[in-house]
Scaffold this motif. Structure first.
Motif, mmCIF file in Angstrom:
data_model
loop_
_atom_site.group_PDB
_atom_site.id
_atom_site.type_symbol
_atom_site.label_atom_id
_atom_site.label_comp_id
_atom_site.label_asym_id
_atom_site.label_seq_id
_atom_site.Cartn_x
_atom_site.Cartn_y
_atom_site.Cartn_z
ATOM 1 N N PHE A 156 3.837 -5.228 2.980
ATOM 2 C CA PHE A 156 4.601 -3.986 3.070
ATOM 3 C C PHE A 156 4.389 -3.125 1.824
ATOM 4 O O PHE A 156 4.161 -1.915 1.926
ATOM 5 C CB PHE A 156 6.099 -4.296 3.224
ATOM 6 N N GLU A 157 4.473 -3.747 0.665
ATOM 7 C CA GLU A 157 4.374 -2.990 -0.582
ATOM 8 C C GLU A 157 2.964 -2.436 -0.780
ATOM 9 O O GLU A 157 2.788 -1.321 -1.286
ATOM 10 C CB GLU A 157 4.799 -3.868 -1.749
ATOM 11 N N GLU A 158 1.960 -3.199 -0.373
ATOM 12 C CA GLU A 158 0.583 -2.700 -0.463
ATOM 13 C C GLU A 158 0.387 -1.502 0.467
ATOM 14 O O GLU A 158 -0.216 -0.493 0.079
ATOM 15 C CB GLU A 158 -0.403 -3.810 -0.097
ATOM 16 N N GLN A 159 0.919 -1.598 1.701
ATOM 17 C CA GLN A 159 0.758 -0.501 2.650
ATOM 18 C C GLN A 159 1.545 0.734 2.223
ATOM 19 O O GLN A 159 1.094 1.866 2.384
ATOM 20 C CB GLN A 159 1.206 -0.936 4.044
ATOM 21 N N LEU A 160 2.743 0.527 1.650
ATOM 22 C CA LEU A 160 3.521 1.652 1.128
ATOM 23 C C LEU A 160 2.739 2.378 0.027
ATOM 24 O O LEU A 160 2.704 3.613 -0.019
ATOM 25 C CB LEU A 160 4.862 1.162 0.577
ATOM 26 N N GLY A 161 2.109 1.594 -0.855
ATOM 27 C CA GLY A 161 1.307 2.196 -1.916
ATOM 28 C C GLY A 161 0.118 2.963 -1.370
ATOM 29 O O GLY A 161 -0.181 4.076 -1.807
ATOM 30 N N THR A 162 -0.559 2.361 -0.388
ATOM 31 C CA THR A 162 -1.715 3.024 0.223
ATOM 32 C C THR A 162 -1.307 4.326 0.897
ATOM 33 O O THR A 162 -1.970 5.359 0.750
ATOM 34 C CB THR A 162 -2.364 2.086 1.259
ATOM 35 N N ASN A 163 -0.215 4.285 1.644
ATOM 36 C CA ASN A 163 0.244 5.488 2.342
ATOM 37 C C ASN A 163 0.624 6.595 1.358
ATOM 38 O O ASN A 163 0.376 7.774 1.608
ATOM 39 C CB ASN A 163 1.452 5.156 3.231
ATOM 40 N N THR A 164 1.224 6.195 0.228
ATOM 41 C CA THR A 164 1.607 7.179 -0.776
ATOM 42 C C THR A 164 0.381 7.838 -1.393
ATOM 43 O O THR A 164 0.330 9.066 -1.557
ATOM 44 C CB THR A 164 2.452 6.510 -1.887
ATOM 45 N N VAL A 165 -0.624 7.038 -1.726
ATOM 46 C CA VAL A 165 -1.858 7.573 -2.300
ATOM 47 C C VAL A 165 -2.530 8.529 -1.336
ATOM 48 O O VAL A 165 -3.008 9.609 -1.716
ATOM 49 C CB VAL A 165 -2.821 6.425 -2.680
#
Length: 274
Positions: free
Chosen positions: A92-101
């Motif tokens: 979840f945290e990796e995908q949240l970071g990717t989506n933010t970038v």
């Protein structure tokens, strides 16, 4: 071997447990099952909450929202009430970071290999993926606007040759009004399901306006039947709902592109349980 389904127990601390039916899954109404009341006031079980949030991440969201009232769920709340495993938290945290970038920097996912691509010429919608070009031994180009393999002449800054690739279509999807589906009502209330008035067909990209009928629509272009609310095929949607009750998958977010959004939605949601 069956997949373990996450459940609440009386020993779960710091969670408001209730025995009310789930608001996010109309098929989940067993009175002996404990569910949690979210900060928005709606009730769900940990597995449904996990699947709901996974879907939002797959749609590029950078925060979690209730699909019914659109109130924000803090990540700490999601992590606790969804009973996320360590592996799920990392994902979840990796995908949240990717989506933010991806929202900060103008990237696109290559439809051929999924690599992040940054466009060098903002006036040209035709973009080459060097990874696919090397892998396939021939030039692979896709459209920055509809994110499908390029068709038609190049360079071009307004649209490619694929059906539904028009900036006007994108504007309609983003700005069309929200409507209430007259025949679809949430259980135990007189509240109608709401969704955008215009959708892109999940299978060919043609724009369709709701005609005041039920939630299942037939595309005039490709003749495929799909649900106007969740954007699944009619066959998949009606496995867990009916023409007159809300979709178990919830209402799909407003489309920001045509075919690419719908195809990804169909691929990502077809196997979900909620």
């Amino acid at each position: 071997m069956f997949e373990d389904i996450k459940k609440f127990t009386p020993f779960d601390k710091g969670i408001k447990l209730v025995s009310r039916p789930s608001d996010l899954d109309d098929t989940d109404d067993n009175p002996s099952v404990l569910r949690a009341e979210l900060s928005c006031g709606h009730v769900t079980d940990p597995q449904t909450l996990t699947d709901c949030c996974k879907t939002q991440l797959n749609h590029g969201q950078t925060e979690f929202k209730c699909p019914l009232c659109r109130k924000k769920w803090p990540y700490d709340e999601v992590r606790k009430l969804a009973k996320l495993t360590i592996e799920e938290q990392l994902s979840f945290e990796e995908q949240l970071g990717t989506n933010t970038v991806k929202k900060i920097v103008d990237f696109r996912d290559c439809p051929g290999c999924g690599s992040f691509i940054e466009r060098s010429d903002v006036s040209n919608l035709c973009v080459e993926c060097s990874v696919c070009t090397v892998k396939n031994g021939r030039i692979f180009e896709f459209c920055w606007q509809c994110e499908r393999q390029w068709k038609g002449p190049r360079p071009r800054g307004d649209q490619c040759g694929n059906v539904g690739c028009r900036s006007a279509d994108q504007d309609l999807l983003r700005t069309c009004p929200t409507i209430s589906l007259p025949s679809v009502v949430y259980k135990g209330s007189d509240v109608h399901v709401q969704c955008p008035a215009i959708r892109a067909c999940p299978f060919c990209g043609v724009l369709i306006e709701h005609n005041e009928g039920c939630k299942i629509m037939s595309c005039p272009e490709c003749k495929t039947e799909f649900c106007f609310a969740c954007l699944k095929s009619a066959h998949e949607c009606l496995k867990t709902s009916t023409h007159l009750i809300p979709c178990s998958a919830g209402v799909a977010p407003r489309q920001i592109t045509t075919v690419v959004f719908a195809l990804r939605l169909h691929r990502n949601m077809v196997s979900l349980k909620f």
